[in-house]
Design a protein around this motif. Structure first.
Motif, PDB file in Angstrom:
ATOM      1  N   GLU A 116      49.696  28.353  37.283  1.00 12.58           N
ATOM      2  CA  GLU A 116      48.703  27.908  38.272  1.00 12.58           C
ATOM      3  C   GLU A 116      48.766  28.796  39.515  1.00 12.58           C
ATOM      4  O   GLU A 116      47.732  29.209  40.047  1.00 12.58           O
ATOM      5  CB  GLU A 116      48.983  26.450  38.652  1.00 12.58           C
ATOM      6  CG  GLU A 116      48.023  25.897  39.698  1.00 12.58           C
ATOM      7  CD  GLU A 116      48.347  24.467  40.078  1.00 12.58           C
ATOM      8  OE1 GLU A 116      47.998  24.060  41.195  1.00 12.58           O
ATOM      9  OE2 GLU A 116      48.969  23.754  39.243  1.00 12.58           O
ATOM     10  N   TYR A 117      49.981  29.083  39.952  1.00  8.07           N
ATOM     11  CA  TYR A 117      50.148  29.920  41.144  1.00  8.07           C
ATOM     12  C   TYR A 117      49.620  31.332  40.891  1.00  8.07           C
ATOM     13  O   TYR A 117      48.945  31.931  41.735  1.00  8.07           O
ATOM     14  CB  TYR A 117      51.629  29.980  41.528  1.00  8.07           C
ATOM     15  CG  TYR A 117      51.908  30.837  42.744  1.00  8.07           C
ATOM     16  CD1 TYR A 117      51.896  30.297  44.028  1.00  8.07           C
ATOM     17  CD2 TYR A 117      52.172  32.203  42.601  1.00  8.07           C
ATOM     18  CE1 TYR A 117      52.141  31.084  45.140  1.00  8.07           C
ATOM     19  CE2 TYR A 117      52.409  32.998  43.708  1.00  8.07           C
ATOM     20  CZ  TYR A 117      52.401  32.432  44.972  1.00  8.07           C
ATOM     21  OH  TYR A 117      52.634  33.219  46.074  1.00  8.07           O
ATOM     22  N   TYR A 118      49.931  31.869  39.718  1.00  7.76           N
ATOM     23  CA  TYR A 118      49.526  33.241  39.382  1.00  7.76           C
ATOM     24  C   TYR A 118      47.997  33.370  39.320  1.00  7.76           C
ATOM     25  O   TYR A 118      47.424  34.388  39.707  1.00  7.76           O
ATOM     26  CB  TYR A 118      50.154  33.630  38.051  1.00  7.76           C
ATOM     27  CG  TYR A 118      50.086  35.107  37.756  1.00  7.76           C
ATOM     28  CD1 TYR A 118      50.931  35.997  38.419  1.00  7.76           C
ATOM     29  CD2 TYR A 118      49.200  35.607  36.797  1.00  7.76           C
ATOM     30  CE1 TYR A 118      50.889  37.350  38.149  1.00  7.76           C
ATOM     31  CE2 TYR A 118      49.149  36.973  36.527  1.00  7.76           C
ATOM     32  CZ  TYR A 118      49.993  37.833  37.205  1.00  7.76           C
ATOM     33  OH  TYR A 118      49.951  39.180  36.937  1.00  7.76           O
ATOM     34  N   LYS A 119      47.348  32.283  38.880  1.00  3.22           N
ATOM     35  CA  LYS A 119      45.896  32.305  38.730  1.00  3.22           C
ATOM     36  C   LYS A 119      45.174  32.065  40.057  1.00  3.22           C
ATOM     37  O   LYS A 119      44.174  32.724  40.373  1.00  3.22           O
ATOM     38  CB  LYS A 119      45.463  31.239  37.713  1.00  3.22           C
ATOM     39  CG  LYS A 119      43.968  31.253  37.426  1.00  3.22           C
ATOM     40  CD  LYS A 119      43.602  30.135  36.422  1.00  3.22           C
ATOM     41  CE  LYS A 119      44.254  30.398  35.070  1.00  3.22           C
ATOM     42  NZ  LYS A 119      43.814  29.397  34.063  1.00  3.22           N
ATOM     43  N   HIS A 120      45.706  31.141  40.873  1.00  2.00           N
ATOM     44  CA  HIS A 120      44.986  30.729  42.081  1.00  2.00           C
ATOM     45  C   HIS A 120      45.662  31.146  43.378  1.00  2.00           C
ATOM     46  O   HIS A 120      45.073  30.984  44.455  1.00  2.00           O
ATOM     47  CB  HIS A 120      44.801  29.211  42.087  1.00  2.00           C
ATOM     48  CG  HIS A 120      44.091  28.681  40.886  1.00  2.00           C
ATOM     49  ND1 HIS A 120      42.749  28.912  40.639  1.00  2.00           N
ATOM     50  CD2 HIS A 120      44.539  27.943  39.833  1.00  2.00           C
ATOM     51  CE1 HIS A 120      42.399  28.328  39.511  1.00  2.00           C
ATOM     52  NE2 HIS A 120      43.456  27.745  38.994  1.00  2.00           N
ATOM     53  N   GLY A 121      46.863  31.669  43.289  1.00  2.00           N
ATOM     54  CA  GLY A 121      47.561  32.100  44.509  1.00  2.00           C
ATOM     55  C   GLY A 121      48.278  30.977  45.224  1.00  2.00           C
ATOM     56  O   GLY A 121      48.869  31.178  46.289  1.00  2.00           O
ATOM     57  N   CYS A 122      48.234  29.766  44.665  1.00  2.00           N
ATOM     58  CA  CYS A 122      48.921  28.626  45.280  1.00  2.00           C
ATOM     59  C   CYS A 122      49.063  27.505  44.254  1.00  2.00           C
ATOM     60  O   CYS A 122      48.464  27.559  43.179  1.00  2.00           O
ATOM     61  CB  CYS A 122      48.171  28.129  46.517  1.00  2.00           C
ATOM     62  SG  CYS A 122      46.539  27.443  46.127  1.00  2.00           S
ATOM     63  N   ILE A 123      49.869  26.536  44.592  1.00  2.00           N
ATOM     64  CA  ILE A 123      50.041  25.340  43.758  1.00  2.00           C
ATOM     65  C   ILE A 123      49.380  24.185  44.483  1.00  2.00           C
ATOM     66  O   ILE A 123      49.592  23.981  45.687  1.00  2.00           O
ATOM     67  CB  ILE A 123      51.535  25.035  43.540  1.00  2.00           C
ATOM     68  CG1 ILE A 123      52.213  26.182  42.774  1.00  2.00           C
ATOM     69  CG2 ILE A 123      51.708  23.718  42.778  1.00  2.00           C
ATOM     70  CD1 ILE A 123      53.723  26.034  42.695  1.00  2.00           C
ATOM     71  N   LYS A 124      48.588  23.427  43.784  1.00  2.00           N
ATOM     72  CA  LYS A 124      47.949  22.266  44.396  1.00  2.00           C
ATOM     73  C   LYS A 124      48.984  21.164  44.595  1.00  2.00           C
ATOM     74  O   LYS A 124      49.524  20.634  43.619  1.00  2.00           O
ATOM     75  CB  LYS A 124      46.795  21.775  43.512  1.00  2.00           C
ATOM     76  CG  LYS A 124      45.991  20.645  44.144  1.00  2.00           C
ATOM     77  CD  LYS A 124      44.834  20.239  43.252  1.00  2.00           C
ATOM     78  CE  LYS A 124      44.023  19.108  43.915  1.00  2.00           C
ATOM     79  NZ  LYS A 124      42.899  18.685  43.039  1.00  2.00           N
ATOM     80  N   ILE A 125      49.237  20.852  45.840  1.00  2.00           N
ATOM     81  CA  ILE A 125      50.258  19.841  46.163  1.00  2.00           C
ATOM     82  C   ILE A 125      49.598  18.637  46.845  1.00  2.00           C
ATOM     83  O   ILE A 125      48.850  18.802  47.784  1.00  2.00           O
ATOM     84  CB  ILE A 125      51.366  20.425  47.074  1.00  2.00           C
ATOM     85  CG1 ILE A 125      52.043  21.619  46.367  1.00  2.00           C
ATOM     86  CG2 ILE A 125      52.383  19.367  47.449  1.00  2.00           C
ATOM     87  CD1 ILE A 125      53.069  22.313  47.206  1.00  2.00           C
TER      88      ILE A 125
END
Length: 259
Positions: free
Chosen positions: A250-259
């Motif tokens: 998720e981080y690699y695709k969007h640049g962040c993790i949804k928290i």
């Protein structure tokens, strides 16, 4: 192998000296600096004065000013010379202080008539570390199956080093920690599971000092602070590993993790 140091053997009580090389890799002709002796005649005399006095304030000053540094360097040199790295302390620095404390406890047993102080304290420090190191190694073998240890140690280390492998900052690890902190009891509803997961994540929080850990002792560290079994730790570790993989994608695709 004898635990006593021969006069003509490597002197463990000297600071190591470096040899300067020229561009051809040969030693420079200039005379190298003299090694700094840390267990000196003054140290020997201070120990004798310490034992002869009954004034505790005087003893404390004497130990602090003239003995403690020599004990510290002695512990440091023996630990690194003989690779006594199986420790249940968090850092080698803490192990040094444990040895220094042990030497202080045994200081009153020194008998000047039986030999030099550096030989006596060097010998008992080495004996102490041999027993300490062997006990921790046996403890490791007793509590940890080798394959499980290797698998989960790789997970702990690889997770912390993930950002290096993918040329990204440690932002992912920070967000990974925040995610687990927020959803810890949703991910691990059982109290013991949550406690174990939090203990593992604590290693991620301390990742900048991870190299100071004896990595083969990580499992023992987690066992001792959670009071749980190896299969239980393995199960929680694998669940964290699965979560890590999902969140990293998720981080690699969007640049962040949804928290």
């Amino acid at each position: 192998m004898s635990l006593y140091y021969e006069e003509d053997s490597l002197d463990l009580f000297l600071e190591p000296q470096s040899i300067a090389l020229n561009k051809r890799g040969q030693p420079r002709k200039r005379k190298p600096k003299e090694p700094r002796i840390y267990f000196t005649t003054d140290t020997e005399e201070a120990i004798i004065e310490y034992l002869a006095s009954e004034d505790q304030d005087f003893r404390n000053r004497l130990y602090r000013d003239r003995i403690e540094y020599a004990f510290y360097k002695l512990a440091e040199n023996i630990i690194h010379t003989f690779k006594f790295y199986y420790t249940d302390t968090d850092t080698i620095e803490e192990l040094k202080h444990e040895v220094v404390t042990f030497l202080l406890e045994k200081l009153h047993l020194y008998d000047q008539s039986k030999g030099k102080a550096y030989s006596y304290f060097g010998t008992i420090a080495k004996r102490y570390l041999i027993v300490y190191n062997n006990n921790n190694y046996k403890k490791l073998q007793e509590y940890v199956e080798i394959e499980e240890l290797n698998e989960d140690r790789r997970f702990l280390h690889d997770t912390i080093k993930e950002q290096e492998n993918h040329s990204i900052s440690d932002s992912f690890i920070n967000q990974y920690i925040l995610y687990i902190d927020k959803y810890l009891y949703q991910l691990f509803p059982k109290k013991q599971d949550a406690r174990t997961a939090d203990a593992i994540v604590e290693l991620f929080r301390k990742r900048e000092t991870l190299e100071l850990f004896n990595k083969k002792a990580l499992y023992i560290y987690i066992r001792e602070i959670t009071d749980t079994s190896t299969p239980h730790i393995t199960r929680i570790t694998k669940k964290l590993d699965t979560l890590r993989t999902r969140l990293f994608n998720e981080y690699y695709k969007h640049g962040c993790i949804k928290i």
